[in-house]
Design a protein around this motif. Structure first.
Motif, PDB file in Angstrom:
ATOM      1  N   CYS A 114     -23.474 -24.808  28.014  1.00  0.00           N
ATOM      2  CA  CYS A 114     -22.987 -25.016  26.641  1.00  0.00           C
ATOM      3  C   CYS A 114     -21.613 -24.369  26.438  1.00  0.00           C
ATOM      4  CB  CYS A 114     -23.971 -24.422  25.638  1.00  0.00           C
ATOM      5  SG  CYS A 114     -25.540 -25.288  25.572  1.00  0.00           S
ATOM      6  N   PHE A 115     -21.238 -23.469  27.336  1.00  0.00           N
ATOM      7  CA  PHE A 115     -19.974 -22.750  27.207  1.00  0.00           C
ATOM      8  C   PHE A 115     -18.897 -23.440  28.046  1.00  0.00           C
ATOM      9  CE2 PHE A 115     -23.358 -19.852  26.129  1.00  0.00           C
ATOM     10  CZ  PHE A 115     -22.893 -19.280  24.956  1.00  0.00           C
ATOM     11  N   TYR A 116     -18.564 -24.678  27.691  1.00  0.00           N
ATOM     12  CA  TYR A 116     -17.638 -25.491  28.467  1.00  0.00           C
ATOM     13  C   TYR A 116     -16.214 -25.465  27.912  1.00  0.00           C
ATOM     14  CZ  TYR A 116     -18.988 -28.802  24.815  1.00  0.00           C
ATOM     15  OH  TYR A 116     -19.278 -29.395  23.611  1.00  0.00           O
ATOM     16  N   ARG A 117     -16.008 -24.808  26.768  1.00  0.00           N
ATOM     17  CA  ARG A 117     -14.665 -24.728  26.191  1.00  0.00           C
ATOM     18  C   ARG A 117     -14.165 -23.293  26.243  1.00  0.00           C
ATOM     19  NH1 ARG A 117     -16.355 -27.942  20.829  1.00  0.00           N
ATOM     20  NH2 ARG A 117     -18.063 -26.493  21.118  1.00  0.00           N
ATOM     21  N   ARG A 118     -12.854 -23.163  26.429  1.00  0.00           N
ATOM     22  CA  ARG A 118     -12.219 -21.845  26.460  1.00  0.00           C
ATOM     23  C   ARG A 118     -11.243 -21.773  25.290  1.00  0.00           C
ATOM     24  NH1 ARG A 118      -9.708 -21.201  31.839  1.00  0.00           N
ATOM     25  NH2 ARG A 118      -8.130 -22.568  30.998  1.00  0.00           N
ATOM     26  N   VAL A 119     -11.147 -20.599  24.673  1.00  0.00           N
ATOM     27  CA  VAL A 119     -10.182 -20.379  23.593  1.00  0.00           C
ATOM     28  C   VAL A 119      -8.872 -19.918  24.221  1.00  0.00           C
ATOM     29  CG1 VAL A 119      -9.670 -19.079  21.490  1.00  0.00           C
ATOM     30  CG2 VAL A 119     -12.034 -19.761  22.001  1.00  0.00           C
ATOM     31  N   ASP A 120      -7.818 -20.700  24.015  1.00  0.00           N
ATOM     32  CA  ASP A 120      -6.490 -20.384  24.533  1.00  0.00           C
ATOM     33  C   ASP A 120      -5.528 -20.256  23.365  1.00  0.00           C
ATOM     34  OD1 ASP A 120      -7.045 -20.433  27.328  1.00  0.00           O
ATOM     35  OD2 ASP A 120      -7.045 -22.621  27.286  1.00  0.00           O
ATOM     36  N   GLY A 121      -5.261 -19.004  22.951  1.00  0.00           N
ATOM     37  CA  GLY A 121      -4.324 -18.780  21.863  1.00  0.00           C
ATOM     38  C   GLY A 121      -4.740 -19.440  20.558  1.00  0.00           C
ATOM     39  N   GLY A 122      -6.017 -19.531  20.308  1.00  0.00           N
ATOM     40  CA  GLY A 122      -6.506 -20.128  19.074  1.00  0.00           C
ATOM     41  C   GLY A 122      -6.882 -21.592  19.202  1.00  0.00           C
ATOM     42  N   ALA A 123      -6.463 -22.229  20.295  1.00  0.00           N
ATOM     43  CA  ALA A 123      -6.828 -23.630  20.543  1.00  0.00           C
ATOM     44  C   ALA A 123      -7.904 -23.680  21.616  1.00  0.00           C
ATOM     45  CB  ALA A 123      -5.599 -24.423  20.996  1.00  0.00           C
ATOM     46  N   LEU A 124      -8.624 -24.773  21.649  1.00  0.00           N
ATOM     47  CA  LEU A 124      -9.668 -24.931  22.660  1.00  0.00           C
ATOM     48  C   LEU A 124      -9.161 -25.772  23.829  1.00  0.00           C
ATOM     49  CD1 LEU A 124     -12.818 -25.636  20.452  1.00  0.00           C
ATOM     50  CD2 LEU A 124     -12.147 -23.501  21.553  1.00  0.00           C
ATOM     51  N   SER A 125      -9.548 -25.382  25.028  1.00  0.00           N
ATOM     52  CA  SER A 125      -9.267 -26.181  26.216  1.00  0.00           C
ATOM     53  C   SER A 125     -10.575 -26.418  26.942  1.00  0.00           C
ATOM     54  CB  SER A 125      -8.252 -25.483  27.127  1.00  0.00           C
ATOM     55  OG  SER A 125      -8.791 -24.298  27.664  1.00  0.00           O
ATOM     56  N   PHE A 126     -10.568 -27.381  27.800  1.00  0.00           N
ATOM     57  CA  PHE A 126     -11.761 -27.777  28.543  1.00  0.00           C
ATOM     58  C   PHE A 126     -11.500 -27.569  30.036  1.00  0.00           C
ATOM     59  CE2 PHE A 126     -11.848 -29.831  24.527  1.00  0.00           C
ATOM     60  CZ  PHE A 126     -13.160 -30.047  24.202  1.00  0.00           C
ATOM     61  N   PRO A 127     -11.556 -26.317  30.509  1.00  0.00           N
ATOM     62  CA  PRO A 127     -11.268 -26.072  31.925  1.00  0.00           C
ATOM     63  C   PRO A 127     -12.250 -26.804  32.830  1.00  0.00           C
ATOM     64  CG  PRO A 127     -12.177 -24.102  30.900  1.00  0.00           C
ATOM     65  CD  PRO A 127     -11.983 -25.123  29.814  1.00  0.00           C
ATOM     66  N   GLY A 128     -11.710 -27.381  33.897  1.00  0.00           N
ATOM     67  CA  GLY A 128     -12.571 -28.063  34.859  1.00  0.00           C
ATOM     68  C   GLY A 128     -12.884 -29.496  34.493  1.00  0.00           C
ATOM     69  N   GLU A 129     -12.467 -29.950  33.308  1.00  0.00           N
ATOM     70  CA  GLU A 129     -12.702 -31.342  32.929  1.00  0.00           C
ATOM     71  C   GLU A 129     -11.390 -32.103  32.969  1.00  0.00           C
ATOM     72  OE1 GLU A 129     -14.880 -32.023  29.334  1.00  0.00           O
ATOM     73  OE2 GLU A 129     -16.391 -30.534  29.822  1.00  0.00           O
ATOM     74  N   ALA A 130     -11.467 -33.362  33.368  1.00  0.00           N
ATOM     75  CA  ALA A 130     -10.276 -34.217  33.427  1.00  0.00           C
ATOM     76  C   ALA A 130      -9.767 -34.476  32.008  1.00  0.00           C
ATOM     77  CB  ALA A 130     -10.599 -35.536  34.122  1.00  0.00           C
ATOM     78  N   ASP A 131      -8.448 -34.613  31.878  1.00  0.00           N
ATOM     79  CA  ASP A 131      -7.857 -34.897  30.559  1.00  0.00           C
ATOM     80  C   ASP A 131      -8.167 -36.293  30.087  1.00  0.00           C
ATOM     81  OD1 ASP A 131      -6.651 -32.379  30.243  1.00  0.00           O
ATOM     82  OD2 ASP A 131      -5.085 -32.990  31.642  1.00  0.00           O
TER      83      ASP A 131
END
Length: 131
Positions: A114-131
């Motif tokens: 469930c923890f698939y998103r990372r907080v980067d400077g207030g925005a969310l990113s999806f590490p390890g997932e294709a754009d």
């Protein structure tokens, strides 16, 4: 349904060898599921006393659904079960850690965690997932 002994006061709770879960005012305790092999945190859910007791008795992760107001066994409908290999409680027993063998994705989105998103400077990113 089980009745656990009430929590103790102060450091007695921290040092007791008895399972005395400290449920919140709603009768719930946070339960973290962690992959028993990799150590990855898979999900956070809630348990009431009945769910905790069923988990202990069956070895299958059983939770309390706050939205549905009922007990649910992880994977009962999806097949993405959690076989519990170890149960730990934190120092004052107000959180439970389940070490599990996960079959399929742990998240309802079918992701591994469930923890698939990372907080980067207030925005969310999806590490390890294709754009």
């Amino acid at each position: 349904m089980s009745t656990f002994p009430p929590p103790l006061s102060g450091s007695a709770q921290d040092e007791t060898a008895e399972l005395r879960p400290r449920f919140d005012e709603s009768g719930l305790i946070a339960a973290i599921a962690q992959d028993a092999v990799t150590g990855e945190v898979l999900m956070l859910a809630w348990m009431n006393a009945e769910a905790l007791q069923k988990t202990i008795e069956t070895g299958r992760a059983t939770y309390w659904s706050r939205s549905r107001g009922e007990i649910w066994i992880k994977g009962e409908t999806s097949g993405h079960i959690q076989e519990v290999t170890e149960i730990r409680v934190d120092c004052d027993q107000d959180a439970v850690l389940l070490k599990v063998r996960q079959t399929g994705g742990a998240c309802h989105t079918h992701r591994e965690s469930c923890f698939y998103r990372r907080v980067d400077g207030g925005a969310l990113s999806f590490p390890g997932e294709a754009d």
